[in-house]
Design a protein around this motif. Structure first.
Motif, PDB file in Angstrom:
ATOM      1  N   GLU A 100       0.831  -1.207   0.000  1.00 48.01           N
ATOM      2  CA  GLU A 100       0.000   0.000   0.000  1.00 48.01           C
ATOM      3  C   GLU A 100       0.867   1.260   0.000  1.00 48.01           C
ATOM      4  O   GLU A 100       0.922   1.993   0.983  1.00 48.01           O
ATOM      5  CB  GLU A 100      -0.943  -0.014   1.203  1.00 48.01           C
ATOM      6  CG  GLU A 100      -2.112  -0.968   1.022  1.00 48.01           C
ATOM      7  CD  GLU A 100      -3.133  -0.809   2.140  1.00 48.01           C
ATOM      8  OE1 GLU A 100      -2.764  -1.026   3.298  1.00 48.01           O
ATOM      9  OE2 GLU A 100      -4.282  -0.472   1.848  1.00 48.01           O
ATOM     10  N   ASP A 105      -2.908   4.355  -3.326  1.00 48.56           N
ATOM     11  CA  ASP A 105      -4.141   4.592  -2.579  1.00 48.56           C
ATOM     12  C   ASP A 105      -4.309   3.547  -1.469  1.00 48.56           C
ATOM     13  O   ASP A 105      -3.533   2.581  -1.358  1.00 48.56           O
ATOM     14  CB  ASP A 105      -5.340   4.580  -3.518  1.00 48.56           C
ATOM     15  CG  ASP A 105      -6.486   5.469  -3.044  1.00 48.56           C
ATOM     16  OD1 ASP A 105      -6.363   6.045  -1.939  1.00 48.56           O
ATOM     17  OD2 ASP A 105      -7.475   5.605  -3.776  1.00 48.56           O
ATOM     18  N   ASN A 106      -5.332   3.750  -0.651  1.00 51.64           N
ATOM     19  CA  ASN A 106      -5.612   2.878   0.487  1.00 51.64           C
ATOM     20  C   ASN A 106      -7.003   2.289   0.321  1.00 51.64           C
ATOM     21  O   ASN A 106      -7.980   3.026   0.171  1.00 51.64           O
ATOM     22  CB  ASN A 106      -5.517   3.673   1.796  1.00 51.64           C
ATOM     23  CG  ASN A 106      -5.658   2.800   3.019  1.00 51.64           C
ATOM     24  OD1 ASN A 106      -6.677   2.142   3.214  1.00 51.64           O
ATOM     25  ND2 ASN A 106      -4.635   2.780   3.860  1.00 51.64           N
ATOM     26  N   SER A 311      -3.363  -5.964   4.073  1.00 47.88           N
ATOM     27  CA  SER A 311      -2.324  -6.008   3.040  1.00 47.88           C
ATOM     28  C   SER A 311      -2.936  -6.540   1.745  1.00 47.88           C
ATOM     29  O   SER A 311      -2.612  -7.635   1.285  1.00 47.88           O
ATOM     30  CB  SER A 311      -1.160  -6.898   3.479  1.00 47.88           C
ATOM     31  OG  SER A 311      -0.576  -6.437   4.675  1.00 47.88           O
ATOM     32  N   TYR A 314      -2.484  -5.745  -4.766  1.00 49.67           N
ATOM     33  CA  TYR A 314      -2.794  -4.762  -5.811  1.00 49.67           C
ATOM     34  C   TYR A 314      -2.904  -5.412  -7.180  1.00 49.67           C
ATOM     35  O   TYR A 314      -3.481  -4.814  -8.101  1.00 49.67           O
ATOM     36  CB  TYR A 314      -1.766  -3.633  -5.805  1.00 49.67           C
ATOM     37  CG  TYR A 314      -2.110  -2.605  -4.769  1.00 49.67           C
ATOM     38  CD1 TYR A 314      -2.866  -1.488  -5.094  1.00 49.67           C
ATOM     39  CD2 TYR A 314      -1.736  -2.777  -3.440  1.00 49.67           C
ATOM     40  CE1 TYR A 314      -3.229  -0.557  -4.141  1.00 49.67           C
ATOM     41  CE2 TYR A 314      -2.088  -1.854  -2.470  1.00 49.67           C
ATOM     42  CZ  TYR A 314      -2.837  -0.748  -2.826  1.00 49.67           C
ATOM     43  OH  TYR A 314      -3.205   0.168  -1.862  1.00 49.67           O
TER      44      TYR A 314
END
Length: 539
Positions: A100, A105-106, A311, A314
């Motif tokens: 991240e 982004d989160n 976590s 992505y």
């Protein structure tokens, strides 16, 4: 603009951004040892900036940084990737397997590319808000139930709901009000639920003074059978009850005139879709869609933060963005070829002697079936689904989606090709020619099988949460009859529980489990997968 003193070879400008300072080193000649860090992109892979999905674009930019990395994961953008996996899939997945970072982004507080990607998904699927999920539809179903139901509330749901709904009941402390779905013993398949069943359940609970937190519907089922969500949604909303739809197998609905309407188009408040099933994101990635104003979106956010990994991958998130972009390019025609192939498959196989094809005739209350989900029965050949599946694999290399006691289900999707359709048809034709039996033998098998329906006599002594935390002990299967089940046992796939903790163990349930095990099913959830013993609640 500010500067820091660095070695001459790393003369650097530091650019201040809203989220963090990003170091942009000048290009320098790379030595031979650094070539594995580079990503080679062919001309065919390069797209114009405006056409790259936002999260995919952000991931690409971060992966291309010439950065000194002191963050997780431990393979450090592929530099220490396990060689055995690199030989299998190459370095690119590792290079793009990033944590991240602020530029990415989160997931739990999105302000950048994740937020943009989710907004684009919401627009495409017709929701007021969409959340990306890295824990599969299981996570979305759990969040939806936790967000709508409080401990002690009742959740109305079909007894053939996915195991994730049962785990959500344990987590939330809600009490299930089961609806027994239509069951066809000839196919050994359960269907959906009807409007009258939902109405009866709501009225019964209201007469008892109980609060209904939500109604949970599975539509379509694994076999593609759809419930009438429009009328069910109208009924539930008249009681101000939210409707949650497990639409794991229906992310493609609503994107072609020949496809059923989506759950949101039919008035559902929450729909959870496995984007990785019929659509093209990576396995384990899903979406949760919300519509209307009955459900508290802040509570959904809190539930997702509780349930999802801190976590998130992505690669999974970017695949959701990419799948959305792929669908949005041709939303009205992208399924043309798949639908044509499904029709071709039905025409090739439908007239083969001894083969039955699942349609709406056996389920008069459910006139809509997903045209991309094809189920063929093999009992007239004297074969179980498991036996037919094994032969199809050894003969033609055919790998199916779902195998049952009487049938096999095949999923047609965007990647299905004509050659595979031909191999399937050829394999089934060979089965027919080799296995056709006499009518009298078939008739006896059908009559014998119809006595083994698993969902006919359910008594709940403890709710699933009480049973989950109760003291337990293991007994021989012959001693378990009439005892309170202490474990969740289901053939997998499809992951539909035959026994749920808190229910009385019945003869029919035991017989059904033994039947499907003997025919080749994998028994999931049982401490003893051979079913010589069962865990019961010691209360």
């Amino acid at each position: 603009m500010s500067c820091v003193l660095l070695p001459n070879s790393w003369s650097t400008t530091i650019l201040a951004s809203k989220e963090r300072r990003v170091i942009e080193p000048r290009k320098k000649q790379q030595d031979a040892g650094s070539t594995r860090d580079r990503i080679l992109i062919t001309n065919s892979e390069i797209a114009q900036p405006n056409s790259i999905p936002p999260l995919v674009s952000a991931l690409k930019t971060c992966a291309h940084q010439n950065a000194a990395t002191f963050h997780f994961p431990g393979h450090n953008r592929g530099r220490a990737a396990p060689s055995s996996l690199v030989h299998l899939i190459g370095l690119k997945p590792f290079i793009h397997d990033l944590p991240e970072l602020p530029e990415l982004d989160n997931l739990f507080s999105p302000e950048g590319p994740i937020l943009e990607a989710q907004k684009l998904a919401a627009k495409l699927f017709g929701s007021s808000e969409t959340w990306f999920l890295v824990g599969g539809t299981t996570c979305g179903i759990q969040a939806a139930i936790l967000a709508t139901c409080s401990p002690g509330d009742y959740l109305i749901l079909p007894r053939n709901s996915h195991i994730s709904a049962i785990s959500a009941i344990v987590l939330s402390g809600v009490i299930p009000k089961y609806i027994i779905p239509d069951y066809d013993c000839l196919w050994d398949i359960t269907a959906g639920v009807t409007l009258s069943q939902i109405e009866t359940a709501i009225k019964e609970l209201h007469m008892e003074g109980q609060n209904v937190g939500a109604v949970f519907i599975t539509s379509p089922t694994y076999h593609g059978i759809c419930s009438n969500l429009t009328d069910i949604s109208k009924l539930c909303h008249s009681y101000e009850i939210p409707v949650i739809v497990d639409e794991a197998h229906g992310a493609h609905f609503g994107f072609h005139p020949q496809l059923p309407f989506s759950a949101l188009q039919q008035g559902a408040d929450l729909a959870v879709q496995s984007t990785h099933k019929v659509l093209c994101s990576l396995t384990q990635s899903s979406m949760l869609h919300m519509s209307g104003n009955i459900v508290d979106r802040e509570r959904i956010c809190r539930c997702l933060q509780t349930l999802q990994s801190t976590s998130p991958s992505y690669l999974l998130l970017a695949s959701l963005d990419a799948a959305r972009a792929q669908l949005s390019e041709k939303p009205g025609s992208i399924f043309n070829n798949a639908l044509d192939l499904a029709i071709k498959t039905k025409n090739l196989i439908g007239n083969i002697p001894g083969i039955s094809m699942l349609g709406t005739l056996g389920f008069s209350n459910f006139p809509v079936i997903d045209p991309l989900r094809l189920t063929f029965g093999f009992w007239q050949l004297g074969l179980s689904g498991f036996e037919a599946d094994e032969t199809l694999y050894s003969d033609q290399g055919v790998i199916s989606e779902l195998v049952g006691t009487r049938s096999i289900t095949f999923a047609i999707n965007l990647g299905t090709c004509r050659d595979h359709i031909q191999r399937l048809a050829c394999g089934i034709k060979n089965l027919s020619e080799a296995s056709l039996l006499s009518f009298e033998k078939i008739k006896g098998q059908i009559e014998d099988h119809c006595g083994s329906a698993p969902f006919t006599d359910i008594t709940m002594c403890l709710n699933p949460r009480e049973a989950f935390f109760a003291r337990k002990r293991k007994v021989a299967i012959g001693e378990s009859l009439g005892k309170i089940c202490g474990e969740l046992i289901c053939p997998y796939p499809p992951g539909i529980p035959v026994m749920i903790p808190g229910e009385i163990i019945t003869k029919k349930a035991l017989e059904y489990l033994v039947l499907v095990k003997n025919k080749g099913a994998t028994i999931s959830g049982a401490s003893d997968p051979l079913l010589n013993s069962i865990v019961i609640c010691d209360v």
